[in-house]
Each structure stands twice: as C-alpha cells, then as structure tokens.
Scaffold this active site. Sequence first.
Site, PDB file in Angstrom:
ATOM      1  CG  ASN A 168     -86.345   9.948  34.666  1.00  0.00           C
ATOM      2  OD1 ASN A 168     -85.722   9.301  33.823  1.00  0.00           O
ATOM      3  ND2 ASN A 168     -85.790  10.322  35.798  1.00  0.00           N
ATOM      4  N   GLY A 169     -85.785  12.836  34.106  1.00  0.00           N
ATOM      5  CA  GLY A 169     -84.627  13.300  33.351  1.00  0.00           C
ATOM      6  C   GLY A 169     -84.230  14.715  33.727  1.00  0.00           C
ATOM      7  CB  CYS A 198     -81.518   0.150  30.084  1.00  0.00           C
ATOM      8  SG  CYS A 198     -79.778  -0.096  30.412  1.00  0.00           S
ATOM      9  CE  LYS A 234     -86.625   5.772  33.711  1.00  0.00           C
ATOM     10  NZ  LYS A 234     -85.312   5.197  33.967  1.00  0.00           N
ATOM     11  CD  GLN A 280     -86.245  -0.517  35.433  1.00  0.00           C
ATOM     12  OE1 GLN A 280     -85.026  -0.641  35.497  1.00  0.00           O
ATOM     13  NE2 GLN A 280     -86.842   0.585  35.025  1.00  0.00           N
ATOM     14  NE  ARG A 292     -78.354  11.635  35.871  1.00  0.00           N
ATOM     15  CZ  ARG A 292     -78.189  12.036  34.627  1.00  0.00           C
ATOM     16  NH1 ARG A 292     -76.995  11.945  34.065  1.00  0.00           N
ATOM     17  NH2 ARG A 292     -79.197  12.523  33.933  1.00  0.00           N
TER      18      ARG A 292
END
Length: 325
Positions: free
Chosen positions: A193-194, A82, A121, A52, A217
């Site tokens: 995602n998330g 980010c 992403k 990445q 996570r």
Amino acid sequence: MDWTDRHCRYLHRLLCKNALLYTEMITAPALVRGGALYLLDHSPEEFPVALQLGGSDPAELAAAARIGEEAGYAEINLNVGCPSDRVQSGTFGAVLMKDPGLVAECCAAMMDAVKVEVTVKCRIGVDDQNPEDVLPEFLARVGAVGVSRFAIHARKAWLKGLSPKENRDIPPLDYDLVHRMIGLFPALHLSVNGGIETLDEACAFLDAGFDGVMLGRAAYHQPGDVLCAADRRVFGTDAPDSTPQDAVIAMLPYIEAHLIRGGRLIQITRHMLGLFAGRPGARAWRRMLSEGAPRDGAGPELIEAALAQVQPSEAARVPLGCRAV
Ligand SMILES: Cc1cc2nc3c(=O)[nH]c(=O)nc-3n(C[C@H](O)[C@H](O)[C@H](O)COP(=O)(O)O)c2cc1C
C-alpha cells in the site's frame, strides 16, 4: 477515517464486486466502552468488508472483534499505521510498530475471540527505527501467533513533527523493502500500500509477486479509473466492466431509501464527486453535486440532472420516477 463509511463502500461495491473493502478505523473503546454500535451499520451488499479496529488493549480488542463478527464482518483488521496525535495518545495505530510483542498479544486475543480472519495493516517503521530490521521482526513476531495476512503501507510514519496528512506523503516509499518480505516470509499473504495511483500500477505490483495491493486515495478520488475494470483485470472475471453511469443509476434507490430514513443527500453524494474524474463532464458533475446536494430538500432529481450533464445519452437510461425499494 471519514471516508470509507457505509455509503462510500456501497458505491465502491457497485463498481467492483471482488475487491476487499475496509471500514474506517473504529476504536475498540468506542465499541466496547462507548457502546457506539451505530459505527458498525452497513448494508449486506457491501460485503466482503473488513472491520478495521484501533486499540492496544488485548481484552478490549477481543471484545470489539467479537462485536464486529456478530455484526457480520468478514475480517477483523488491526490498525498499526495511523499516525494521528489523537490515536497516539491512546496508544493506537503506528506507534505500535515499536511494540510488536503487544501487537502479537492483541492479535492472539482477537483470534481467540472470533472465527473470522484477523489481519494487520502496518507501516515499515516509525521515527528513527530502521525499517530493514523493524519490518521483518514485526512480521515474524505477529506472524508467529498465526496472523497470516498483512497490508503494508510502504513508508515510515514520523510521529513527531508531521501531520497525519504529511505522514501519507512525505516519508519516502520503500517498495523494495516490502517486496523483499515476500521472499523472507513465503507463507504470509502480503499486500503493498502507498502511492499506487492506477489500475496499471496495481497490476504491475501483483505481477511483481505481491499477493495483494491496497489502494486508498486513488480508489476514493478516481473510483471510475481504479475500480471499474478491477474485476476483470485483477480477479479474472468475465463480466463486462462496470461503469460510473450504471453505478449512479444503481445508487438511486439506495439514495431514496436513505432520504426516507431522514438522511441527507450530501452524506452520500460527497463520495460520488470523483466518479467521472478524467472523463467528459466531470467538472459539471462535481459542481452540480457540490452546489446542489447541501441544499435542503435536495434529492435524486439533482443526480439525474447532473448525470445528464456528464453524458446526455446516459440520462435516457435513468428510470423515470425511480423510487425507493
Ligand atoms: C483521509 C484519510 C483517512 C485515512 N484513514 C485511514 C484509516 O482509518 N485506516 C487506515 O488503515 N488507513 C487510513 N488512511 C491511510 C490509507 O489507508 C493509506 O494507507 C494511505 O493513504 C496510503 O495509501 P494511498 O497512497 O493508496 O492513499 C487514511 C488516509 C486518508 C487520506
């Protein structure tokens, strides 16, 4: 960043053979101007791994992508998610959701520079943007230059007023919006995602039509729960599920080799603390590693002792005197 380093990825690969793993975000300037090639160090056993990159200068990203491809990475992924201040100041990460044209330009430059796939992403928007408009426009513009695989963190980033940590929890998740993109962009491969915390949830998203799921996570903190059965349940392989115990045993020669090279035990064991989360002995495992690994001279015998705490019967399976290869 600071989590999925090479040691973490080596461990996760032992737990799951087929999941795509990602490096931490590495900025293009660090590679191209800073010459920080050590950031690309890895073991071949980790593959497949996506590198990445963070950045917003097409030429610099192209040069960084080329360096990554030469280092052997299977995919180059651009970070458009980010939210940290440091990253905003360099016009990297989520702030790029405001400039899909520039993201498209960056991706086109990277695609010209490498043969491996270039992916993105992203978030669903930032600040006061309306995700209903922003996300489809972003996918259309970036998809138009040939990017066909996206991982979408299904929440906005609020660039002012929230810390990076808060930006991973506070803006609400909108899975429905991301799901609607599947119908709008049938040719794209879309991963969600998330906030996905279990393998059951991940499978439910796949059953609902997503092409992929990305876990951050949960994969880090409960790798045993999330990764051990993923080869069978997600990728349909016949092999028996991996176990945290077997992964620990398989880590021993890797750890020995790291120590012989002058590395410290804690650099590896910090990623192993959650291996037994939710299982008998998890607290003793975590405590023994947390307390023992930072000590000078700590070595594999600490891990063998901690493993004996988790499941005494497993200790007998640790090859005595296991030494580096
Ligand atoms: C400590 C930490 C570091 C992260 N670093 C990165 C990163 O370098 N690149 C990236 O795309 N996402 C990064 N993320 C975000 C995660 O990839 C993910 O998008 C986010 O945590 C939401 O997914 P989750 O709920 O499955 O964790 C990071 C998250 C955390 C908690």
